[in-house]
Design a protein around this motif. Structure first.
Motif, PDB file in Angstrom:
ATOM      1  N   UNK A   1       0.838  -1.192   0.000  1.00  0.00           N
ATOM      2  CA  UNK A   1       0.000   0.000   0.000  1.00  0.00           C
ATOM      3  C   UNK A   1       0.879   1.250   0.000  1.00  0.00           C
ATOM      4  N   UNK A   2       0.375   2.332  -0.605  1.00  0.00           N
ATOM      5  CA  UNK A   2       1.190   3.538  -0.790  1.00  0.00           C
ATOM      6  C   UNK A   2       1.316   4.386   0.477  1.00  0.00           C
ATOM      7  N   UNK A   3       0.408   4.277   1.427  1.00  0.00           N
ATOM      8  CA  UNK A   3       0.428   5.059   2.663  1.00  0.00           C
ATOM      9  C   UNK A   3       0.613   6.560   2.381  1.00  0.00           C
ATOM     10  N   UNK A   4      -0.407   7.198   1.815  1.00  0.00           N
ATOM     11  CA  UNK A   4      -0.312   8.640   1.537  1.00  0.00           C
ATOM     12  C   UNK A   4      -0.068   9.440   2.809  1.00  0.00           C
ATOM     13  N   UNK A   5       0.696  10.499   2.699  1.00  0.00           N
ATOM     14  CA  UNK A   5       1.108  11.273   3.865  1.00  0.00           C
ATOM     15  C   UNK A   5      -0.077  11.962   4.546  1.00  0.00           C
ATOM     16  N   UNK A   6      -0.114  11.847   5.886  1.00  0.00           N
ATOM     17  CA  UNK A   6      -1.070  12.549   6.744  1.00  0.00           C
ATOM     18  C   UNK A   6      -2.504  12.421   6.228  1.00  0.00           C
ATOM     19  N   UNK A   7      -2.895  11.171   5.992  1.00  0.00           N
ATOM     20  CA  UNK A   7      -4.207  10.895   5.393  1.00  0.00           C
ATOM     21  C   UNK A   7      -5.256  10.457   6.412  1.00  0.00           C
ATOM     22  N   UNK A   8      -4.840   9.705   7.462  1.00  0.00           N
ATOM     23  CA  UNK A   8      -5.809   9.067   8.358  1.00  0.00           C
ATOM     24  C   UNK A   8      -5.664   9.553   9.803  1.00  0.00           C
ATOM     25  N   UNK A   9      -6.800   9.517  10.511  1.00  0.00           N
ATOM     26  CA  UNK A   9      -6.790   9.822  11.942  1.00  0.00           C
ATOM     27  C   UNK A   9      -6.496   8.568  12.776  1.00  0.00           C
ATOM     28  N   UNK A  10      -6.895   7.401  12.264  1.00  0.00           N
ATOM     29  CA  UNK A  10      -6.710   6.132  12.969  1.00  0.00           C
ATOM     30  C   UNK A  10      -6.289   5.064  11.991  1.00  0.00           C
ATOM     31  N   UNK A  11      -5.254   4.311  12.363  1.00  0.00           N
ATOM     32  CA  UNK A  11      -4.883   3.092  11.650  1.00  0.00           C
ATOM     33  C   UNK A  11      -5.021   1.951  12.639  1.00  0.00           C
ATOM     34  N   UNK A  12      -5.789   0.938  12.251  1.00  0.00           N
ATOM     35  CA  UNK A  12      -5.990  -0.220  13.115  1.00  0.00           C
ATOM     36  C   UNK A  12      -5.528  -1.478  12.398  1.00  0.00           C
ATOM     37  N   UNK A  13      -4.985  -2.419  13.154  1.00  0.00           N
ATOM     38  CA  UNK A  13      -4.587  -3.705  12.590  1.00  0.00           C
ATOM     39  C   UNK A  13      -4.796  -4.773  13.650  1.00  0.00           C
ATOM     40  N   UNK A  14      -5.601  -5.761  13.323  1.00  0.00           N
ATOM     41  CA  UNK A  14      -5.946  -6.795  14.301  1.00  0.00           C
ATOM     42  C   UNK A  14      -5.444  -8.163  13.847  1.00  0.00           C
ATOM     43  N   UNK A  15      -4.486  -8.708  14.605  1.00  0.00           N
ATOM     44  CA  UNK A  15      -3.962 -10.061  14.376  1.00  0.00           C
ATOM     45  C   UNK A  15      -3.422 -10.252  12.959  1.00  0.00           C
ATOM     46  N   UNK A  16      -2.618  -9.287  12.525  1.00  0.00           N
ATOM     47  CA  UNK A  16      -1.999  -9.346  11.194  1.00  0.00           C
ATOM     48  C   UNK A  16      -0.485  -9.179  11.271  1.00  0.00           C
TER      49      UNK A  16
ATOM     50  N   UNK B   1       3.804   7.802   8.751  1.00  0.00           N
ATOM     51  CA  UNK B   1       3.709   8.768   7.660  1.00  0.00           C
ATOM     52  C   UNK B   1       2.253   9.036   7.280  1.00  0.00           C
ATOM     53  N   UNK B   2       1.424   7.995   7.269  1.00  0.00           N
ATOM     54  CA  UNK B   2       0.056   8.167   6.774  1.00  0.00           C
ATOM     55  C   UNK B   2      -0.891   8.721   7.830  1.00  0.00           C
ATOM     56  N   UNK B   3      -0.478   8.730   9.104  1.00  0.00           N
ATOM     57  CA  UNK B   3      -1.314   9.309  10.152  1.00  0.00           C
ATOM     58  C   UNK B   3      -1.213  10.840  10.159  1.00  0.00           C
ATOM     59  N   UNK B   4      -2.312  11.483  10.463  1.00  0.00           N
ATOM     60  CA  UNK B   4      -2.295  12.921  10.658  1.00  0.00           C
ATOM     61  C   UNK B   4      -1.660  13.227  12.015  1.00  0.00           C
ATOM     62  N   UNK B   5      -1.177  14.435  12.227  1.00  0.00           N
ATOM     63  CA  UNK B   5      -0.616  14.782  13.538  1.00  0.00           C
ATOM     64  C   UNK B   5      -1.611  14.477  14.656  1.00  0.00           C
ATOM     65  N   UNK B   6      -1.153  13.765  15.665  1.00  0.00           N
ATOM     66  CA  UNK B   6      -2.027  13.360  16.755  1.00  0.00           C
ATOM     67  C   UNK B   6      -2.810  12.096  16.487  1.00  0.00           C
ATOM     68  N   UNK B   7      -2.626  11.501  15.299  1.00  0.00           N
ATOM     69  CA  UNK B   7      -3.355  10.289  14.940  1.00  0.00           C
ATOM     70  C   UNK B   7      -2.924   9.089  15.767  1.00  0.00           C
ATOM     71  N   UNK B   8      -3.752   8.056  15.771  1.00  0.00           N
ATOM     72  CA  UNK B   8      -3.556   6.879  16.619  1.00  0.00           C
ATOM     73  C   UNK B   8      -3.328   5.633  15.782  1.00  0.00           C
ATOM     74  N   UNK B   9      -2.367   4.828  16.209  1.00  0.00           N
ATOM     75  CA  UNK B   9      -2.121   3.505  15.659  1.00  0.00           C
ATOM     76  C   UNK B   9      -2.519   2.503  16.734  1.00  0.00           C
ATOM     77  N   UNK B  10      -3.530   1.704  16.449  1.00  0.00           N
ATOM     78  CA  UNK B  10      -4.061   0.735  17.408  1.00  0.00           C
ATOM     79  C   UNK B  10      -3.963  -0.649  16.798  1.00  0.00           C
TER      80      UNK B  10
END
Length: 241
Positions: free
Chosen positions: A99-114, A130-139
């Motif tokens: 995936x290209x992961x565009x810069x500052x695109x998402x507020x939340x990125x989630x990944x479950x059992x991957x 890179x793809x999270x917006x400032x303050x974004x969360x990776x869960x």
């Protein structure tokens, strides 16, 4: 990973799991994972390895403005479209490492059992940052390193077939470990706790929560669950950009 989940026999067995048949309520980690979600109203969400799309639908139902679910398996995406379609959700057959992961695109990125199928965690961490917006969360939820370092991911049993202990080996040697999952030989990637958490810090994230999953009490009486409190199986992590 896409190949094994597109195997007809394997996919049929996966469909019989409680998390497949019942959705989020059938997942042993959900009672701990749900409280870790940030506010979703008007957010943009990316789900890496979305499977049946349960988390995508949860995000949309809780106000996310747009949700993108990626999975390398065509069968998984087909099931997501059948079970969890929504006007604000888009599903794509796409491997997370392509995936290209565009810069500052998402507020939340989630990944479950991957992520325990991913060899280069640091690369994924950098891409997510890179793809999270400032303050974004990776869960994310990943198999616990005590579990992936288990020998064939099996208990040592006594003469009556009761578990004696959970054996581990080569904990400090990350890499591929072949095991049997749903009757098929699969390769998972063992990562140490230092790699999982230290890699996030190295990518620039701030850790906000780290939880080892304990199945809810109502699940402990189900077949095969009696010994689930004797060793950790999953690790939940919430990190912020």
């Amino acid at each position: 990973m896409g190949n094994i989940y597109d195997n007809e026999t394997f996919f049929a067995e996966y469909g019989r799991m409680s998390r497949s048949a019942q959705g989020l309520s059938g997942a042993g980690e959900w009672h701990q994972l749900e409280p870790l979600f940030p506010p979703l109203q008007n957010s943009a969400v990316l789900d890496l390895g979305c499977g049946y799309g349960w988390h995508c639908k949860y995000a949309a139902d809780h106000g996310a403005a747009e949700v993108l679910g990626l999975d390398a398996s065509e069968r998984m995406i087909g099931e997501a479209l059948a079970r969890n379609a929504h006007p604000r959700i888009r599903y794509e057959v796409q491997a997370l490492d392509r995936y290209a992961y565009p810069a500052e695109r998402f507020h939340l990125v989630i990944s479950n059992l991957v992520l325990h199928y991913v060899e280069d965690l640091e690369r994924v961490y950098r891409s997510v940052y890179r793809t999270l917006r400032p303050g974004g969360v990776f869960l994310f939820n990943i198999e616990h390193p005590v579990f992936t370092a288990g020998i064939n991911e099996e208990w040592v049993l006594d003469g009556d077939g009761k578990p004696l202990y959970w054996p581990m080996d080569r904990y400090f040697f990350p890499g591929g470990r072949e095991t049997v999952f749903l009757g098929q030989r699969v390769v998972k990637q063992h990562h140490t706790l230092t790699q999982i958490l230290g890699g996030l810090l190295g990518a620039g994230f701030r850790l906000e929560a780290v939880e080892e999953v304990q199945p809810p009490e109502e699940m402990l009486g189900l077949p095969g669950m009696a010994d689930e409190l004797r060793r950790p199986m999953m690790l939940l992590v919430r990190a912020r950009k």
